[in-house]
Design a protein around this motif. Sequence first.
Motif: not given
Length: 454
Positions: A108-109, A169-176
């Motif tokens: 995530p970072d 989107a991804a399960s690591n929290g990315f969404s754009a």
Amino acid sequence: MTSKPEAPVNLQNLAETLIAAARRAGADQADALAMHGRSVSIDTRAGALEHAERAEGVEIGLRVLIGGRQASVAASEHSEATIRDMAERAVVMAREAPVDDNLGLADPDQLAAERDATGLELADDQPDPQPDHLQQLALRAEAAALSRKGISQVEAANASFSRRNLWLAASNGFSAGYERSTHAISTVAITGEGLGMERDYAAESRIWAADLPEPEEIGLLAADRTLDRAGSRKPPTGAFPILYDRRVAASLIGHLLSAVNGAAIARGASWLRKALDEQVLPAGMDLIEDPHRLRYPSSRPFDAEGLATFRRKIIEDGVLKGWTLDLATGRKLGMDSTASAARGLASAPSPTNSNVILTPGDRTQQQLIADMGQGLLVTSMLGASVNGTTGDYSRGAAGFWVENGQIAYPVNECTIAGNLRDMLMTLIAADDALPWRGSEVPSLLVEGMTVAGA
């Protein structure tokens, strides 16, 4: 603030629904693409409509990862049942895939903080052009080409438009997501008949219609290029300098970019695999990648793994400074990703480049022609035999023979050959690179290649 594309379906919701379905099906990690695209293409011939094509649809792609294994699936239908079936099928496939401990999503970072593409102006803000407008553009290009004496026919004149929205989107929290548009005009002209027939083309594409040349300019350029090819014959055989016209010079740099791609380096299948921090271009030459150029074709705010893209020097003062990496190839090589991942709906991420610029020279193409004395100016190429491991290079070519520093006659049906490592070290660049290209490369003079002609 994330830029949400406008589309008849909520792409963000669709991508995030795919992720949730994958997790329910047993995936450790997952990423998903949801895309909506529409396009119109118009061909004219003999002053009338020849062909019209319109397409629109939503497509989805899902990648799942389980214990170092991965699988990707895609569909052009997005019902709840389809999404569930996709997720379950992908998980079954992944469990049978080989293990690669370098696979995995970004932490995530590592993810891009700035995800808004608005500032890059990747989508024309004007209404989509209608088919009748595109037809008029194609007819104008065709008429301009036919206005040149000696043009017997226009094989095709085309005007097209496309607009695409995507969401990652991804399960690591990315969404754009973001939107991209493309306007294009092309013309293919013919002169002569039978065995004496020659053809050539001109084509331009832009993100914004306002940046496109007038169709008459494109049609006339296609006609002039075609007329210049009349009476082509084979060149002599021997060792001569080769001047790659700016129409084809980017192909040379493309071979270099392939050789520094992390996927090739990780496999040990590159003729530059041991060249990091070594001279690979003449001193003074930089090769820069800039994914943030306004209105450029491959600009993007983040890559296919959600990492922030950035400007970097692949080659500085002729010295190779780094590979082009995604997360997996970076991990294999013990390096950080260069935020270069790209992916298709049904494929895993792999490294690619976005907007490369080669340092231009200070001489015109005409000055380089005068300097080369005798040799070949290449304006088109066909076929390729390039050994990715050794750099041995052989391609079919056509263009113009140069004698006494001047163009003497057009040539075709010849082969040019050399070794890319040696060729690139002799490059002399002209000052004529064209803007708006994903590879902004001027005409390039290469010393001492082999020409096989008559």
